[in-house]
Enzyme design. Structure first.
Site, mmCIF file in Angstrom:
data_model
loop_
_atom_site.group_PDB
_atom_site.id
_atom_site.type_symbol
_atom_site.label_atom_id
_atom_site.label_comp_id
_atom_site.label_asym_id
_atom_site.label_seq_id
_atom_site.Cartn_x
_atom_site.Cartn_y
_atom_site.Cartn_z
ATOM 1 N N CYS A 1 -51.296 44.022 -6.129
ATOM 2 C CA CYS A 1 -51.487 45.445 -5.799
ATOM 3 C C CYS A 1 -50.387 46.072 -4.955
ATOM 4 C CB CYS A 1 -52.812 45.623 -5.081
ATOM 5 S SG CYS A 1 -54.209 45.290 -6.159
ATOM 6 N N ASP B 1 -64.249 42.586 -22.452
ATOM 7 C CA ASP B 1 -62.801 42.356 -22.377
ATOM 8 C C ASP B 1 -62.324 41.975 -23.776
ATOM 9 O OD1 ASP B 1 -60.985 41.506 -19.588
ATOM 10 O OD2 ASP B 1 -60.123 41.149 -21.575
ATOM 11 N N GLY C 1 -61.559 41.272 -15.248
ATOM 12 C CA GLY C 1 -60.569 40.601 -14.416
ATOM 13 C C GLY C 1 -61.028 40.435 -12.979
ATOM 14 N N ASN D 1 -56.048 46.435 -16.364
ATOM 15 C CA ASN D 1 -54.847 46.300 -15.545
ATOM 16 C C ASN D 1 -53.920 47.505 -15.706
ATOM 17 O OD1 ASN D 1 -55.124 44.959 -18.026
ATOM 18 N ND2 ASN D 1 -53.148 43.971 -17.806
ATOM 19 N N GLU E 1 -61.268 50.721 -6.072
ATOM 20 C CA GLU E 1 -61.846 49.518 -5.482
ATOM 21 C C GLU E 1 -60.973 49.040 -4.321
ATOM 22 O OE1 GLU E 1 -64.841 48.070 -5.926
ATOM 23 O OE2 GLU E 1 -64.015 47.199 -4.126
ATOM 24 N N PHE E 2 -61.613 48.747 -3.199
ATOM 25 C CA PHE E 2 -60.860 48.341 -1.997
ATOM 26 C C PHE E 2 -61.011 46.860 -1.675
ATOM 27 C CE2 PHE E 2 -61.485 52.915 -1.539
ATOM 28 C CZ PHE E 2 -60.202 53.329 -1.207
ATOM 29 N N PHE F 1 -50.327 51.888 3.363
ATOM 30 C CA PHE F 1 -50.459 51.705 4.824
ATOM 31 C C PHE F 1 -50.632 50.232 5.187
ATOM 32 C CE2 PHE F 1 -51.177 55.603 7.498
ATOM 33 C CZ PHE F 1 -50.640 56.495 6.591
HETATM 34 P P1 NAD Z 1 -56.779 41.818 -14.394
HETATM 35 O O1 NAD Z 1 -55.505 41.712 -15.156
HETATM 36 O O2 NAD Z 1 -57.315 40.644 -13.664
HETATM 37 O O3 NAD Z 1 -57.940 42.292 -15.406
HETATM 38 C C1 NAD Z 1 -57.791 43.325 -16.324
HETATM 39 C C2 NAD Z 1 -58.527 42.928 -17.606
HETATM 40 O O4 NAD Z 1 -58.556 44.057 -18.482
HETATM 41 C C3 NAD Z 1 -57.848 41.805 -18.394
HETATM 42 O O5 NAD Z 1 -58.738 40.715 -18.541
HETATM 43 C C4 NAD Z 1 -57.499 42.444 -19.749
HETATM 44 O O6 NAD Z 1 -57.635 41.559 -20.846
HETATM 45 C C5 NAD Z 1 -58.505 43.574 -19.821
HETATM 46 N N1 NAD Z 1 -58.122 44.661 -20.723
HETATM 47 C C6 NAD Z 1 -56.948 45.346 -20.771
HETATM 48 N N2 NAD Z 1 -57.008 46.309 -21.716
HETATM 49 C C7 NAD Z 1 -58.248 46.238 -22.264
HETATM 50 C C8 NAD Z 1 -58.916 46.988 -23.272
HETATM 51 N N3 NAD Z 1 -58.316 48.018 -23.886
HETATM 52 N N4 NAD Z 1 -60.180 46.652 -23.590
HETATM 53 C C9 NAD Z 1 -60.800 45.604 -22.960
HETATM 54 N N5 NAD Z 1 -60.221 44.867 -21.999
HETATM 55 C C10 NAD Z 1 -58.959 45.184 -21.643
HETATM 56 O O7 NAD Z 1 -56.591 43.050 -13.408
HETATM 57 P P2 NAD Z 1 -57.343 43.295 -11.993
HETATM 58 O O8 NAD Z 1 -56.673 42.537 -10.920
HETATM 59 O O9 NAD Z 1 -58.814 43.161 -12.210
HETATM 60 O O10 NAD Z 1 -56.980 44.823 -11.753
HETATM 61 C C11 NAD Z 1 -57.580 45.861 -12.506
HETATM 62 C C12 NAD Z 1 -57.278 47.181 -11.822
HETATM 63 O O11 NAD Z 1 -57.884 47.204 -10.521
HETATM 64 C C13 NAD Z 1 -55.802 47.467 -11.595
HETATM 65 O O12 NAD Z 1 -55.578 48.853 -11.753
HETATM 66 C C14 NAD Z 1 -55.582 47.076 -10.147
HETATM 67 O O13 NAD Z 1 -54.528 47.786 -9.556
HETATM 68 C C15 NAD Z 1 -56.896 47.484 -9.516
HETATM 69 N N6 NAD Z 1 -57.253 46.741 -8.290
HETATM 70 C C16 NAD Z 1 -57.066 45.394 -8.218
HETATM 71 C C17 NAD Z 1 -57.452 44.711 -7.069
HETATM 72 C C18 NAD Z 1 -57.250 43.237 -6.961
HETATM 73 O O14 NAD Z 1 -57.464 42.717 -5.874
HETATM 74 N N7 NAD Z 1 -56.857 42.532 -7.997
HETATM 75 C C19 NAD Z 1 -58.062 45.397 -6.029
HETATM 76 C C20 NAD Z 1 -58.272 46.767 -6.149
HETATM 77 C C21 NAD Z 1 -57.858 47.428 -7.298
HETATM 78 C C1 UDX Z 2 -55.017 44.347 -1.238
HETATM 79 C C2 UDX Z 2 -55.804 45.324 -0.350
HETATM 80 O O1 UDX Z 2 -56.050 44.725 0.920
HETATM 81 C C3 UDX Z 2 -57.112 45.685 -1.005
HETATM 82 O O2 UDX Z 2 -57.809 46.639 -0.231
HETATM 83 C C4 UDX Z 2 -56.813 46.263 -2.362
HETATM 84 O O3 UDX Z 2 -58.003 46.605 -2.994
HETATM 85 C C5 UDX Z 2 -56.019 45.276 -3.204
HETATM 86 O O4 UDX Z 2 -54.823 44.908 -2.511
HETATM 87 P P1 UDX Z 2 -55.162 41.757 -1.755
HETATM 88 O O5 UDX Z 2 -53.799 41.954 -2.320
HETATM 89 O O6 UDX Z 2 -56.187 41.080 -2.578
HETATM 90 O O7 UDX Z 2 -55.772 43.163 -1.333
HETATM 91 O O8 UDX Z 2 -55.057 40.926 -0.389
HETATM 92 P P2 UDX Z 2 -54.608 41.302 1.111
HETATM 93 O O9 UDX Z 2 -55.519 40.635 2.024
HETATM 94 O O10 UDX Z 2 -54.423 42.751 1.286
HETATM 95 O O11 UDX Z 2 -53.193 40.571 1.231
HETATM 96 C C6 UDX Z 2 -52.055 41.030 0.522
HETATM 97 C C7 UDX Z 2 -50.857 40.202 0.911
HETATM 98 O O12 UDX Z 2 -50.447 40.492 2.245
HETATM 99 C C8 UDX Z 2 -51.105 38.688 0.876
HETATM 100 O O13 UDX Z 2 -49.975 38.034 0.355
HETATM 101 C C9 UDX Z 2 -51.314 38.338 2.340
HETATM 102 O O14 UDX Z 2 -51.011 37.004 2.608
HETATM 103 C C10 UDX Z 2 -50.338 39.303 2.994
HETATM 104 N N1 UDX Z 2 -50.697 39.590 4.395
HETATM 105 C C11 UDX Z 2 -51.864 40.223 4.693
HETATM 106 C C12 UDX Z 2 -49.818 39.223 5.419
HETATM 107 O O15 UDX Z 2 -48.767 38.656 5.152
HETATM 108 N N2 UDX Z 2 -50.161 39.517 6.708
HETATM 109 C C13 UDX Z 2 -51.315 40.156 7.042
HETATM 110 O O16 UDX Z 2 -51.540 40.391 8.233
HETATM 111 C C14 UDX Z 2 -52.207 40.518 5.992
#
Ligand code: NAD
Ligand code: UDX
Length: 464
Positions: free
Chosen positions: A276, A34, A11, A91, A161-162, A226
């Protein structure tokens, strides 16, 4: 030494994270797996412009590494078996059923991964939590792996992951820090060091922090809480600015120059979205409550309450300004993604603003440079506020922004896409019904310029 990595979950996190590891570590084979065949096919597709995730710079990285040391597959068992290190990057959405419904993280996908690893593994593995997880989840994973495994040794690490969407590749190439939590045993420390060695391929060692597992898990929830809190704090001030004649942009600049406060994450908006912030804060609130820490839970819950209020008040303001009725009026929605430079719409403020306007029977014409029609309807239908047929009747997705605005009574800017700034606003104005209103939910546009053209303007946090 880690030579073979498997990542479960292709993802928004798994895809870009593994692509950058592969780019920076040509000696490591990285396989991203996946269950979703369509997603994997898209990662393997011929056209690099059509990868399942849009992130600036990602297509170039995938093009360089795919087939060299980066592979995408649905054969999860094979990739697990071959790997020395397995990232779990699936996810972890908010639970929609049972105990903790609407608050706790749903860990069913994590548990399924742990069970699958336990079933398949025939050699020692390092299992790495990449997904965002409640504090002490590693305990449950250890339990599953150690009790149903094949007698192989598993070391569990937390490596949250940040990255932020829209800047994922840049964030991964140059992270503020990498966080690795491991068990404080000899084997735990050895495993953590092996992961440190992977990141050391491109991240300065001083930026790689190692902690115990629980600190690492909780730090991720804390960081998101935060960051979201800053957005809700400035959004709370935006409402006060509007009634007092202050300008939230000026206030943000004035306070952001204080080095103790800092300038980032002080941009007022129609509300934060994304997969998130809300999910992780709800999870934090749930955890605090489950330990009986009601004051802690209430404190963080307020960040969400304010965010919901911000989205609602933006929509109500549109209705109020358009003479208390939008029924049968056309409103152009510019931007559907939750922020610029991504095609992700999860929890986007646009969905909720649109929903409120549709409840008032407005007709919407939506334009977003990266979000497709199917996604917009899926988002609206998911809410179940009205039938699919009604959504189809009231909402049009238009590929050209000038067409979307033509004949509209008002425009709502809901994502801060750069291209909106360089539109020919005079031409747009000329095509609209008069008086022509513009509601800027991102404080993105030059209001003075727009007023000169003739628009009646509103910008979040800008008082008169
Ligand atoms: P996503 O939904 O985009 O991707 C998750 C993938 O995992 C999907 O494609 C799904 O089909 C697959 N999956 C689920 N169960 C499975 C299994 N048993 N075997 C194989 N594949 C499987 O989610 P994402 O946005 O990548 O987030 C993943 C995690 O990372 C979450 O915990 C989220 O909170 C965290 N995270 C997300 C972000 C972000 O910016 N999206 C940033 C930091 C952390
Ligand atoms: C966030 C965290 O920043 C990231 O570290 C974590 O790993 C995943 O969640 P993301 O959700 O991808 O990342 O984007 P981010 O830039 O944090 O924005 C989140 C939401 O806040 C967006 O809708 C953005 O438009 C909004 N936002 C952000 C504001 O409205 N004002 C700001 O000053 C900053």
């Amino acid at each position: 030494m880690i030579k073979n990595i498997c990542c479960i979950g292709a993802g928004y996190v798994g895809g870009p994270t593994m692509a950058v590891i592969a780019l920076k570590s040509p000696h490591i084979k990285v396989t991203v797996v996946d269950l979703n065949q369509e997603r994997i096919d898209a990662w393997n597709g011929e056209d690099f412009e059509k990868l399942p995730i849009y992130e600036p710079g990602l297509a170039e990285v995938v093009e360089k590494c795919r087939g060299r040391n980066l592979f995408f597959s649905t054969d999860v068992d094979k990739a697990i078996d071959e790997a020395d290190a397995i990232f779990i990057s699936v996810n972890t959405p908010t639970k929609t059923y049972g105990v903790g419904k609407g608050m706790a993280a749903d860990l069913k996908y994590i548990e399924l991964c742990a069970r699958q690893i336990a079933r398949v593994a025939t050699s020692d593995k390092i299992v790495i939590e990449k997904s965002t997880l409640p504090v002490r989840t590693a305990e449950a994973i250890v339990n599953i792996l150690k009790n149903t495994g094949n007698g192989v040794d598993f070391q569990i690490l937390s490596n949250p992951e940040f990255l932020a969407e829209g800047t994922a590749v840049a964030d991964l190439m140059n992270p503020d820090r990498v966080l690795i939590g491991g068990e404080q045993t000899e084997n735990g420390k050895k495993a953590a060091q092996q992961l440190v060695d992977v990141y050391k391929n491109w991240v300065p060692e001083a930026n790689i922090l190692t902690t115990n597992v629980w600190s690492s898990e909780l730090s991720k929830l804390t960081a998101n809480a935060f960051l979201a809190q800053r957005v809700s704090s400035i959004n709370a001030m935006s409402e006060l600015c509007e009634v007092t004649g202050a300008d939230v942009g000026e206030v943000a600049k004035a306070i952001g120059t204080d080095s103790r406060i800092g300038p980032k994450f002080l941009k007022a908006s129609v509300g934060f979205g994304g997969s998130c912030f809300q999910k992780d804060i709800l999870n934090l609130v749930y955890i605090a409550k489950s330990y009986g820490l009601d004051e802690v839970a209430d404190y963080w819950e307020q960040v969400i309450i304010l965010n919901d209020h911000q989205k609602r008040r933006f929509a109500s303001n549109i209705v109020k300004t358009l003479f208390n009725t939008v029924s049968g009026k056309e409103i152009a929605i510019l931007g559907w993604a939750f922020k610029k430079d991504t095609n992700d719409t999860r929890e986007s403020a646009a969905i909720y603003v649109a929903d409120e306007l549709l409840n008032e029977r407005a007709s919407l014409k939506v334009y977003d440079p990266k979000v497709n029609k199917e996604r917009v309807f899926a988002d609206l239908n998911y809410l179940e506020s009205r039938s699919k047929e009604e959504n189809t009747e009231l909402v049009n997705i238009i590929g050209d922004p000038y067409e979307a605005c033509k004949g509209a009574h008002a425009i709502a800017v809901l994502t801060e896409w750069d291209e909106f700034k360089s539109f020919d606003w005079r031409m747009i104005y000329e095509g609209m019904k008069k008086p022509a209103f513009i509601f800027d939910g991102r404080a993105l546009l030059d209001l003075e310029e727009l007023s000169k053209i003739g628009f009646v303007t509103y910008s979040i946090g800008k008082g008169n």
